[in-house]
Design a protein around this motif. Structure first.
Motif, mmCIF file in Angstrom:
data_model
loop_
_atom_site.group_PDB
_atom_site.id
_atom_site.type_symbol
_atom_site.label_atom_id
_atom_site.label_comp_id
_atom_site.label_asym_id
_atom_site.label_seq_id
_atom_site.Cartn_x
_atom_site.Cartn_y
_atom_site.Cartn_z
ATOM 1 N N LEU A 1 2.548 2.836 -31.068
ATOM 2 C CA LEU A 1 3.422 1.654 -31.084
ATOM 3 C C LEU A 1 2.647 0.481 -31.661
ATOM 4 C CD1 LEU A 1 6.096 0.214 -30.208
ATOM 5 C CD2 LEU A 1 4.940 -0.277 -28.029
ATOM 6 N N ARG A 2 3.269 -0.219 -32.572
ATOM 7 C CA ARG A 2 2.648 -1.399 -33.170
ATOM 8 C C ARG A 2 3.608 -2.586 -33.085
ATOM 9 N NH1 ARG A 2 -1.978 -0.906 -36.862
ATOM 10 N NH2 ARG A 2 -2.943 1.110 -36.366
ATOM 11 N N ILE A 3 3.050 -3.752 -32.791
ATOM 12 C CA ILE A 3 3.818 -4.984 -32.677
ATOM 13 C C ILE A 3 3.266 -5.978 -33.694
ATOM 14 C CG2 ILE A 3 4.491 -6.900 -31.188
ATOM 15 C CD1 ILE A 3 5.651 -4.228 -30.359
ATOM 16 N N PHE A 4 4.154 -6.561 -34.501
ATOM 17 C CA PHE A 4 3.761 -7.569 -35.474
ATOM 18 C C PHE A 4 4.358 -8.914 -35.066
ATOM 19 C CE2 PHE A 4 3.674 -3.517 -37.622
ATOM 20 C CZ PHE A 4 2.482 -3.563 -38.340
ATOM 21 N N ASP A 5 3.505 -9.928 -35.018
ATOM 22 C CA ASP A 5 3.989 -11.281 -34.756
ATOM 23 C C ASP A 5 3.222 -12.244 -35.645
ATOM 24 O OD1 ASP A 5 1.504 -11.656 -33.609
ATOM 25 O OD2 ASP A 5 2.229 -11.825 -31.555
ATOM 26 N N ARG A 6 3.404 -13.536 -35.416
ATOM 27 C CA ARG A 6 2.819 -14.530 -36.303
ATOM 28 C C ARG A 6 1.314 -14.699 -36.121
ATOM 29 N NH1 ARG A 6 6.277 -14.518 -40.352
ATOM 30 N NH2 ARG A 6 8.407 -15.051 -39.720
ATOM 31 N N ALA A 7 0.733 -14.008 -35.152
ATOM 32 C CA ALA A 7 -0.714 -14.035 -34.974
ATOM 33 C C ALA A 7 -1.380 -12.813 -35.575
ATOM 34 C CB ALA A 7 -1.077 -14.150 -33.487
ATOM 35 N N GLY A 8 -0.612 -11.825 -35.954
ATOM 36 C CA GLY A 8 -1.184 -10.616 -36.528
ATOM 37 C C GLY A 8 -0.512 -9.367 -35.987
ATOM 38 N N GLU A 9 -1.345 -8.437 -35.495
ATOM 39 C CA GLU A 9 -0.844 -7.118 -35.124
ATOM 40 C C GLU A 9 -1.504 -6.655 -33.832
ATOM 41 O OE1 GLU A 9 -0.770 -2.630 -37.175
ATOM 42 O OE2 GLU A 9 -1.743 -4.322 -38.170
ATOM 43 N N ARG B 1 -9.579 -13.655 -29.833
ATOM 44 C CA ARG B 1 -10.012 -13.281 -31.179
ATOM 45 C C ARG B 1 -8.873 -13.377 -32.178
ATOM 46 N NH1 ARG B 1 -12.441 -8.918 -28.232
ATOM 47 N NH2 ARG B 1 -10.890 -7.459 -29.091
ATOM 48 N N ARG B 2 -7.646 -13.527 -31.708
ATOM 49 C CA ARG B 2 -6.501 -13.652 -32.603
ATOM 50 C C ARG B 2 -6.145 -15.125 -32.799
ATOM 51 N NH1 ARG B 2 -1.461 -11.635 -30.757
ATOM 52 N NH2 ARG B 2 -1.000 -10.465 -32.632
ATOM 53 N N ASP B 3 -5.281 -15.374 -33.763
ATOM 54 C CA ASP B 3 -4.687 -16.701 -33.851
ATOM 55 C C ASP B 3 -3.947 -16.986 -32.557
ATOM 56 O OD1 ASP B 3 -5.564 -16.910 -36.399
ATOM 57 O OD2 ASP B 3 -3.629 -16.579 -37.353
ATOM 58 N N ARG B 4 -4.035 -18.204 -32.090
ATOM 59 C CA ARG B 4 -3.264 -18.612 -30.917
ATOM 60 C C ARG B 4 -2.221 -19.616 -31.398
ATOM 61 N NH1 ARG B 4 -7.685 -20.708 -27.000
ATOM 62 N NH2 ARG B 4 -8.671 -21.225 -29.001
ATOM 63 N N ARG B 5 -0.988 -19.171 -31.406
ATOM 64 C CA ARG B 5 0.071 -19.979 -31.992
ATOM 65 C C ARG B 5 1.168 -20.255 -30.976
ATOM 66 N NH1 ARG B 5 -0.362 -20.852 -37.201
ATOM 67 N NH2 ARG B 5 -2.006 -19.728 -38.303
ATOM 68 N N GLN B 6 1.632 -21.489 -30.986
ATOM 69 C CA GLN B 6 2.703 -21.901 -30.081
ATOM 70 C C GLN B 6 3.973 -22.158 -30.875
ATOM 71 O OE1 GLN B 6 1.819 -25.153 -27.451
ATOM 72 N NE2 GLN B 6 3.965 -25.481 -26.919
ATOM 73 N N HIS B 7 5.085 -21.714 -30.300
ATOM 74 C CA HIS B 7 6.387 -21.872 -30.932
ATOM 75 C C HIS B 7 6.824 -23.325 -30.842
ATOM 76 C CE1 HIS B 7 10.555 -19.728 -31.445
ATOM 77 N NE2 HIS B 7 10.197 -20.441 -32.501
ATOM 78 N N ARG B 8 7.229 -23.904 -31.988
ATOM 79 C CA ARG B 8 7.638 -25.299 -32.023
ATOM 80 C C ARG B 8 8.913 -25.462 -32.836
ATOM 81 N NH1 ARG B 8 6.076 -29.178 -29.044
ATOM 82 N NH2 ARG B 8 6.096 -30.664 -30.766
#
Length: 754
Positions: free
Chosen positions: A194-202, A350-357
């Motif tokens: 199972l793989r999940i893709f979001d705005r910080a990567g994978e 270690r990943r991008d840390r992104r907040q929804h705005r």
């Protein structure tokens, strides 16, 4: 873009941003999101003889086709696997006493491409299996999840399947503006991942054998078939009404979405989406993005400060929102609540840390390329540069990202238009602090428009105001080269063979050298590439260029806003109110250039423009190259719903499409960056095209009409002058082209302190 090149793009985008969570399946799809506990489902299916337990090596899914480990023959493997998955899903539906309202299909795995509603073109992808809700058109816009298949889990096979899954999920993000993340399943023989893709990567799970771990397999299939939309990555703020109208709820107010006017390209990054929306009879621009947590609220804060200081010519912030997901702040770390445990927090660091705005802004505007005359074009630049000056002088804010996409036009009640400067995502307090906070982008911009000194500087630099003025100049030159007239009329020419080609690809230092050469010894050849319509802007561009590059006239310090505005104002005053248009296909026929209608919103109180429908820029840790969001032109978006389109990007080479870039503390100016975004690139490996706004309409390949103003001040081609004289002779008058007084300098001017 070729498949190999697209693979390189995607791998570069996600490199270093993949996180292994062994028990991801259990954590993403816990029993709480399933209709019944997976243990009970497993027990029922074992009793119904769909699954045969046994000693290790003898377990078996009774109806699972053995041919999944051999090459497919005309799609037979995918068809057999689809039949098996449907059979298991039907058995689950019978046990949990719920209807199976989703479907899995292999219909696009052979020769039929999945339709794309984002661009009205087909992305040439043939995914193995796709999941859809029942009763909906099967397009990329409605795809829930891809399921890609490989014969085995050998590295070469697995890498290819991963590549296919990445392309699938990138296309889903491209077509769906309400996805927080996209799940995908890899089937490698009997092994599942199972793989999940979001705005910080994978994020990816352990690879497991579906025969020896049947409960993990059932957990995935049950979730894909029966869980709610939120568990599969959909944003709960969006609602589709029975009549097809879409709405988004922000701080308790419901906005009706008229049109998606901009979307980012790729997977990792800010993932900006922008919409033209209405609420209580007013028009707004809504901007949705995933900001680096260290920079949250920066744009909103700058817009608020600009409003307090009375800065005109920038958007007004109506509302801002940090969406919640299941009661918690929505971030890329909240794929599911259990991943917030201490044992995973260090891994996620270690990943991008992104907040929804989200931001709600007004007014809603149109791109600068929709100018109706050269006079209106120059007026748009005057207003935008004035806003840039006032941001600096009144509010202490430096924009730092002047590009084609950040200069807009708004309609006024008297029928005129004003310029609007948008996108403060990468603005900074000026003077910039000695010790900036983490995440502060020390070098930012959109490649073709970045100042030469900014590109060539080593290590971190403090952005200077006159670099933004230089960027404004490059935007004007870009318009005069890429467009052939008013109303977004693009030229049908090969950008890769133009003088702008060197501005879009390569390392910072290489682009700086090319651009300096173009603005110096090759400047006259650059202006020779202007179409006839822009001939009477050459004198303006000459003089503006000399403010930045002329060594023959020693000056004190860097160019100022007032110097640039003086040149532009003189040009504006010399231009006619409307341009005369000569259709070269109809000798002796001339007409005034007119503006297209756009939704009938002519009153200033009814027009609302977006803010910085910004192209994404991604900051990186110290010493690392900044990641790139494969975005398209970011802010070319504030089009009203029915604004006519005549876009055509198919003829532009992929390698020459500019990209927004940013670097944080990077000490090497030689890092290579991929380009894409000033002219949108293909989203898939084998074809298709992306729009920046509006409906994609293939361009008529017939010769484009040329346009001239009443007073030419530049040299035109002999053929064109012949037609002009013939036209004017019919009216009993003749005109002669005027040679520009200013001539190009070959050396860059000195700047104080440089």
């Amino acid at each position: 873009m070729s498949r190999d090149k697209n693979s390189a793009v995607v791998n570069k985008e996600l490199y270093g941003h993949r996180l292994h969570i062994p028990d991801l399946v259990d954590r993403l799809f816990p029993d709480e999101v399933l209709p019944k506990p997976v243990k009970a489902i497993y027990t029922h299916l074992s009793a119904s003889r769909l699954y045969k337990p046994g000693k290790r090596g003898t377990e078996k899914w009774i109806e699972c086709p053995d041919i999944i480990t051999v090459p497919s023959n005309n799609g037979d493997v995918k068809a057999e696997l689809t039949r098996f998955l449907r059979q298991v899903a039907n058995a689950i539906a019978s046990f949990v006493d719920e209807p199976r309202n989703r479907e899995v299909t292999e219909e696009f795995s052979a020769s039929t491409y999945v339709p794309s509603t984002a661009d009205d073109v087909e992305h040439k992808r043939s995914p193995a299996l796709l999941f859809f809700n029942d009763g909906v058109p099967r397009t990329w816009e409605t795809t829930i999840c891809p399921w890609e298949i490989g014969r085995n889990n050998r590295k070469k096979t697995k890498d290819k399947v991963i590549e296919q899954a990445i392309e699938d999920c990138s296309t889903i993000f491209e077509n769906q503006d309400d996805r927080r993340f996209v799940p995908s399943v890899l089937m490698l023989g009997y092994n599942i991942e199972l793989r999940i893709f979001d705005r910080a990567g994978e994020v990816y799970s352990e690879e497991f054998d579906m025969r020896t771990k049947p409960e993990s397999f059932l957990r995935i299939l049950t979730a894909l078939m029966f869980s709610d939309r939120e568990a599969l990555g959909y944003d709960p703020a969006f609602t589709t009404l029975p009549n097809g109208t879409r709405t988004i709820t922000i701080q308790g107010k419901v906005y009706e979405i008229l049109e998606r006017v901009h979307h980012a390209h790729g997977i990792r990054g800010r993932g900006t989406n922008c919409w033209h929306a209405t609420c209580d009879g007013k028009h707004f621009a809504i901007k949705d993005c995933w900001m680096d947590e260290t920079r949250v609220s920066v744009e909103a804060d700058f817009l608020t400060e600009a409003g307090k200081k009375g800065v005109k010519g920038v958007p007004t912030l109506v509302a801002e929102d940090s969406p919640l997901f299941r009661g918690e702040k929505d971030t890329t770390q909240s794929i599911c609540p259990s991943l917030q445990e201490q044992s995973y927090r260090k891994a996620f660091e270690r990943r991008d840390r992104r907040q929804h705005r989200r931001l709600v802004l007004e007014p809603f505007a149109i791109p600068i390329t929709y100018f109706r005359s050269k006079k209106e074009l120059i007026k748009g630049f005057i207003d935008a540069i004035t806003a840039h000056r006032d941001l600096l002088d009144l509010a202490g804010i430096l924009h730092r990202d002047i590009s084609l996409n950040n200069i807009m036009l708004i309609d006024m009640s008297d029928g005129s238009r004003k310029g609007l400067l948008i996108d403060l995502d990468y603005a900074a307090v000026y003077p910039e602090p000695e010790n900036p906070a983490p995440g502060f982008a020390a070098r930012t911009g959109t490649t073709p428009f970045m100042a030469c000194d900014l590109l060539s500087a080593n290590g971190p630099v403090r952005h200077q105001p006159h670099w933004d003025l230089e960027s404004f100049l490059y935007v004007l030159i870009w318009i005069c080269m890429v467009y052939s007239g008013p109303n977004n009329k693009r030229r049908n020419f090969d950008l890769g063979k133009s003088r702008l080609a060197g501005w879009t690809g390569g390392s910072f230092s290489v682009i700086s050298e090319r651009k300096s050469g173009t603005m110096g010894r090759l400047f006259e050849k650059l202006l020779g590439g202007f179409p006839s319509y822009f001939a009477d802007l050459k004198d303006c561009v000459y003089k503006w260029r000399d403010l930045h590059f002329d060594l023959s006239h020693p000056r004190r310090g860097a160019p100022s806003h007032d110097e640039v505005l003086e040149i532009l104002q003189a040009t504006h005053d010399s231009l006619p109110e409307a341009d005369l248009v000569l259709d070269e296909d109809q000798d002796g026929q001339e007409s005034l250039a007119t503006a297209p209608e756009h939704s009938g919103m002519s009153d200033a109180n009814d027009i609302r423009e977006d803010d910085a429908l910004s192209q994404s820029v991604i900051t990186a840790p110290e010493g690392t190259p900044a990641a790139e969001e494969s975005t398209g032109a970011s802010n070319i978006n504030m089009l009203s719903q029915n604004f006519p389109q005549n876009l055509d990007y198919k003829g532009v080479p992929d390698a020459l499409r500019g990209h927004k870039r940013v670097r944080t503390r990077s000490t090497s100016p030689e890092e290579d960056f991929l380009d894409g975004g000033i002219i949108p690139r293909n989203p898939s490996t084998s074809g298709g095209s992306r729009r920046s706004f509006g409906t994609f309409t293939p361009r008529d390949r017939s010769p484009s009409p040329s346009t001239i103003s009443e007073h030419l001040s530049g040299e035109a081609t002999e053929d064109f002058l012949t037609k002009i004289k013939r036209m004017l002779k019919l009216q009993g008058r003749a005109k002669t082209a005027v040679t520009p007084e200013a001539r190009p300098s070959k050396r860059r001017r000195t700047e104080k302190g440089a």
